[in-house]
Design an enzyme around this catalytic site. Structure first.
Site, PDB file in Angstrom:
ATOM      1  N   GLU A  34      31.388 -19.078  30.196  1.00  0.00           N
ATOM      2  CA  GLU A  34      30.886 -19.581  28.916  1.00  0.00           C
ATOM      3  C   GLU A  34      31.217 -18.548  27.849  1.00  0.00           C
ATOM      4  O   GLU A  34      30.809 -17.384  27.952  1.00  0.00           O
ATOM      5  CB  GLU A  34      29.390 -19.869  28.935  1.00  0.00           C
ATOM      6  CG  GLU A  34      28.920 -20.428  27.596  1.00  0.00           C
ATOM      7  CD  GLU A  34      27.517 -21.020  27.611  1.00  0.00           C
ATOM      8  OE1 GLU A  34      26.945 -21.171  26.510  1.00  0.00           O
ATOM      9  OE2 GLU A  34      27.005 -21.323  28.704  1.00  0.00           O
ATOM     10  N   GLU A  48      29.837 -12.646  25.327  1.00  0.00           N
ATOM     11  CA  GLU A  48      29.108 -12.580  24.050  1.00  0.00           C
ATOM     12  C   GLU A  48      29.183 -11.142  23.548  1.00  0.00           C
ATOM     13  O   GLU A  48      29.069 -10.197  24.337  1.00  0.00           O
ATOM     14  CB  GLU A  48      27.650 -13.002  24.256  1.00  0.00           C
ATOM     15  CG  GLU A  48      26.793 -12.969  22.999  1.00  0.00           C
ATOM     16  CD  GLU A  48      27.305 -13.912  21.925  1.00  0.00           C
ATOM     17  OE1 GLU A  48      27.776 -13.389  20.887  1.00  0.00           O
ATOM     18  OE2 GLU A  48      27.252 -15.141  22.127  1.00  0.00           O
ATOM     19  N   ASP A  97      35.633  -9.038  23.226  1.00  0.00           N
ATOM     20  CA  ASP A  97      36.428 -10.216  22.881  1.00  0.00           C
ATOM     21  C   ASP A  97      36.810 -10.983  24.147  1.00  0.00           C
ATOM     22  O   ASP A  97      37.430 -10.434  25.055  1.00  0.00           O
ATOM     23  CB  ASP A  97      37.689  -9.737  22.150  1.00  0.00           C
ATOM     24  CG  ASP A  97      38.499 -10.866  21.546  1.00  0.00           C
ATOM     25  OD1 ASP A  97      38.448 -12.000  22.063  1.00  0.00           O
ATOM     26  OD2 ASP A  97      39.209 -10.604  20.560  1.00  0.00           O
ATOM     27  N   ASP A 144      31.615 -20.301  16.168  1.00  0.00           N
ATOM     28  CA  ASP A 144      31.647 -20.081  14.728  1.00  0.00           C
ATOM     29  C   ASP A 144      32.770 -20.920  14.128  1.00  0.00           C
ATOM     30  O   ASP A 144      33.935 -20.773  14.514  1.00  0.00           O
ATOM     31  CB  ASP A 144      31.892 -18.597  14.438  1.00  0.00           C
ATOM     32  CG  ASP A 144      31.630 -18.233  12.982  1.00  0.00           C
ATOM     33  OD1 ASP A 144      31.886 -19.084  12.104  1.00  0.00           O
ATOM     34  OD2 ASP A 144      31.199 -17.103  12.725  1.00  0.00           O
ATOM     35  N   LYS A 196      35.777 -21.664   5.758  1.00  0.00           N
ATOM     36  CA  LYS A 196      36.716 -21.449   4.659  1.00  0.00           C
ATOM     37  C   LYS A 196      38.157 -21.535   5.171  1.00  0.00           C
ATOM     38  O   LYS A 196      38.483 -20.979   6.216  1.00  0.00           O
ATOM     39  CB  LYS A 196      36.463 -20.096   3.998  1.00  0.00           C
ATOM     40  CG  LYS A 196      35.099 -19.991   3.307  1.00  0.00           C
ATOM     41  CD  LYS A 196      34.912 -18.643   2.647  1.00  0.00           C
ATOM     42  CE  LYS A 196      33.550 -18.567   1.954  1.00  0.00           C
ATOM     43  NZ  LYS A 196      33.328 -17.252   1.303  1.00  0.00           N
ATOM     44  N   THR A 236      20.813 -26.723  22.649  1.00  0.00           N
ATOM     45  CA  THR A 236      20.669 -25.287  22.481  1.00  0.00           C
ATOM     46  C   THR A 236      19.854 -25.001  21.226  1.00  0.00           C
ATOM     47  O   THR A 236      19.599 -25.885  20.402  1.00  0.00           O
ATOM     48  CB  THR A 236      22.034 -24.609  22.340  1.00  0.00           C
ATOM     49  OG1 THR A 236      22.662 -25.081  21.131  1.00  0.00           O
ATOM     50  CG2 THR A 236      22.931 -24.935  23.528  1.00  0.00           C
ATOM     51  N   ARG A 237      19.455 -23.765  21.053  1.00  0.00           N
ATOM     52  CA  ARG A 237      18.705 -23.383  19.868  1.00  0.00           C
ATOM     53  C   ARG A 237      19.520 -23.636  18.610  1.00  0.00           C
ATOM     54  O   ARG A 237      19.004 -24.096  17.590  1.00  0.00           O
ATOM     55  CB  ARG A 237      18.332 -21.898  19.977  1.00  0.00           C
ATOM     56  CG  ARG A 237      17.295 -21.443  18.979  1.00  0.00           C
ATOM     57  CD  ARG A 237      16.851 -20.030  19.297  1.00  0.00           C
ATOM     58  NE  ARG A 237      16.454 -19.894  20.687  1.00  0.00           N
ATOM     59  CZ  ARG A 237      16.102 -18.740  21.254  1.00  0.00           C
ATOM     60  NH1 ARG A 237      16.109 -17.627  20.544  1.00  0.00           N
ATOM     61  NH2 ARG A 237      15.742 -18.706  22.517  1.00  0.00           N
ATOM     62  N   GLU A 243      21.830 -25.968  18.210  1.00  0.00           N
ATOM     63  CA  GLU A 243      21.896 -27.399  17.966  1.00  0.00           C
ATOM     64  C   GLU A 243      20.600 -27.902  17.335  1.00  0.00           C
ATOM     65  O   GLU A 243      20.619 -28.741  16.421  1.00  0.00           O
ATOM     66  CB  GLU A 243      22.171 -28.142  19.265  1.00  0.00           C
ATOM     67  CG  GLU A 243      22.377 -29.643  19.086  1.00  0.00           C
ATOM     68  CD  GLU A 243      22.816 -30.323  20.361  1.00  0.00           C
ATOM     69  OE1 GLU A 243      23.964 -30.099  20.770  1.00  0.00           O
ATOM     70  OE2 GLU A 243      22.007 -31.050  20.955  1.00  0.00           O
TER      71      GLU A 243
END
Length: 240
Positions: free
Chosen positions: A64, A89, A116, A138, A142, A212-213, A215
């Protein structure tokens, strides 16, 4: 540079992570838990990494990328003890929450990579992973930042290499532009197949899904529609 090409590090290597790594300072108990437990579950790269060395008894291997607060990763790890899970993460708050979930759930089938995710993908053996989740990444809304989105020809090529034939790449977002961006990249990647059950079925959550939190926050802010894509690693394209 094309918007579809990842920026590179100073050494010329592609990078797929941008943004901050830390937020609020971890409180004392959480900091102590991270200091004690993270070294036991953290992945340190030293050349090629075979997931079988991390989970000798596992039947499947799942990654994940960007697990956030870790709700989905912790739940799946508890539901599938025979599967080895690697969570990627970089945000310290998310890492702290996931370490706490590992401790609370006695999750022996989870390992964490705190850099990464592209670096991890590049050292995994071909066809070594059964599934990869990229949930609510994320969106970099822009236009000038679109090149920072995780989905790119570079990352899809690595995902296609490490996911076994017939394996799955799950991608979820509540940002329609990022959904369209991802589909545009997938149709250019013959290694992946997109075969929805019916038109619009990509708006239906995955079986057994729990919001999820992030969402839940999106719904409160009025973003009521999500895209739950599932792309299969094509068997034909995986053959020599």
């Amino acid at each position: 540079m094309s918007d579809h090409e990842l920026p590179k590090t100073r050494s010329g290597e592609p990078r797929a992570f941008f943004g901050r790594r830390s937020g609020k300072t971890l409180h004392g108990g959480q900091r102590a838990l991270v200091d004690d437990l993270l070294p036991q579950v953290e992945i340190r790269l030293e050349g090629e990494l075979d997931p079988k060395t991390l989970f000798p008894d596992a039947r499947r291997f799942v990654i994940e990328i960007g697990y956030g607060g870790g709700e989905h990763l912790a739940r799946k790890a508890a539901e599938e003890p025979e599967t080895g899970f690697i969570g990627c993460e970089v945000f310290t708050g998310g890492i702290g929450k996931m370490v706490g979930a590992i401790e609370a759930g006695a999750l022996a089938n989870v390992r964490l990579f705190t850099d990464d995710a592209l670096k991890l993908l590049t050292v995994l053996p071909a066809g070594s992973i059964d599934a990869v989740y990229l949930l609510y990444p994320d969106p970099w809304p822009k236009t000038r930042h679109h090149k920072r989105r995780f989905v790119s020809p570079t990352t899809l090529a690595e995902l296609a290499r490490v996911i076994r034939p017939g394996g799955l790449f799950y991608f979820a977002t509540d940002i329609e532009d990022y959904a369209n961006w991802t589909l545009a990249h997938i149709v250019r990647a013959p290694e992946f197949a997109f075969n929805p059950d019916a038109p619009g079925s990509w708006h239906l959550p995955y079986p057994g899904w729990q919001p999820t939190r992030y969402e839940q926050k999106a719904r409160r802010e009025g973003r009521m529609t999500s895209f739950y894509f599932r792309f299969e690693r094509s068997v034909a394209e995986a053959q020599p």
